[in-house]
Design a protein around this motif. Sequence first.
Motif, PDB file in Angstrom:
ATOM      1  N   SER A 148     -13.717  67.650  38.686  1.00  0.00           N
ATOM      2  CA  SER A 148     -13.209  67.024  37.472  1.00  0.00           C
ATOM      3  C   SER A 148     -12.871  68.070  36.408  1.00  0.00           C
ATOM      4  N   GLU A 200     -14.173  59.343  37.486  1.00  0.00           N
ATOM      5  CA  GLU A 200     -14.459  60.625  36.846  1.00  0.00           C
ATOM      6  C   GLU A 200     -13.315  61.619  37.036  1.00  0.00           C
ATOM      7  N   GLU A 201     -12.635  61.524  38.176  1.00  0.00           N
ATOM      8  CA  GLU A 201     -11.530  62.430  38.466  1.00  0.00           C
ATOM      9  C   GLU A 201     -10.186  61.861  38.015  1.00  0.00           C
ATOM     10  N   ASN A 209     -10.596  61.594  33.169  1.00  0.00           N
ATOM     11  CA  ASN A 209      -9.882  62.836  32.881  1.00  0.00           C
ATOM     12  C   ASN A 209      -8.685  62.588  31.962  1.00  0.00           C
TER      13      ASN A 209
END
Length: 433
Positions: free
Chosen positions: A345, A375-376, A380
């Motif tokens: 990430s 999360e990625e 982001n």
Amino acid sequence: MNIKSRVIALLKEVENGKYSNIALNEYILNNAIAKKERGFMTELFYGVIRNKIFLDYEIDKRTKEIKKDWIRNILRISMYQISFMNSDDKGVIWEATELTKKKFSVPVGRFVNGVLRSYQREWQEDVKQLQQDGKNYIYLSYPKWFYDKIISEYGEINSIKFLQNLKKIPYISFRVNQLKYSNDEFEKLLRQQEISIIKKVDSVYYVDSGILLYSNEFKEGKIIVQDASSYLAAANLNPKPFDIVLDTCSAPGGKTLVLAEKMQNKGELFALDIYPHKLKLIEENCKKTGVTIVQPIKMDAKKLKEQGKKFDKILVDAPCSGYGVLRKKPEAIYTKKPENICDLSMLQFEILESASQVLKENGELVYSTCTILKEENQENIKKFINKYPNFKTEKLYIPDNVNGTYDDIGGFTIDYNEDILDGFYIVKLVKKG
């Protein structure tokens, strides 16, 4: 050689570190196997890999120690057939017993027979017990940490559907290279070969046979193996002829080729990677497909902001955990660790931030990953927009027959609603003046 013996040999190759798709494709390419046998072999091979945690749990429950990998794999294959295929259980057990007798001895054959008979009687009750004990992750064959993470992000009902989806057998997909070929010509070829279309997304066709991998059309670069999710990530950047375009993490070049096609092979297209051997692969794919505008460059995408060139459009298909493509790389789930997600990430954000600095005003940037973790993806992008409010999300092009979910910032996840395409995340950003 017996098909199951062939599968056992391939499983050993994967256990020694070879990618499953490479191991299987190399074997099929180098050995004459009838279509029916090839399908059966593929089902056993991938089925065992996809269900490894559950199968090993059942084996370990019934044995103290198995020193021979061959014995564990014949048990895995047979248990997979009993639970997940429409097989004659008695025939499966008999064949495993006979193969083991020939490989080792009569006593070892009896041991395999006893383990499989026990499994045949009890496995359905075992599954019920696992579910009652909150251990459904074992039956679904996922590490507990990953199972819990998907549940926390998507909710239990959607998560179970998602996790089951990721265990399905994938269809091979070919994209028609419009610089050399047409959809009509390809569909004519499919009819001649008696190959059925499972799903079509623009110029990407999911079909029920991989025989075209050995065709002249594939060798000449008229068709390319590519998933529609990957195609859509590049197609959404939609570069025009004579644009100056950047593909930040380009190898092996599938998305780069889509960009070149959209540009009608006119303009400047820079393809970055940090590994020279991967850049060579991009060059080979460009030569094969007739693309001449790509300039492969060895560069770390995190350092883009240190060079002076500006770009009209940028694709950031960031390095990711790859959880959206587990159908095609099922063994990957057993080696990944939760701490990798945090590191990835941060790397993704750094690449995105660096790329944004070399985008022209009013330029467009597509951020994509082949993973399904927020999360990625969403997290982001939210962090990026908060830091750089001059970037706004733009409407995406998603065909009606591609299923998934839009988030509250305009990104799209190809998720548990989609049975055919790889799991993917795509979002489009515009840099305002």
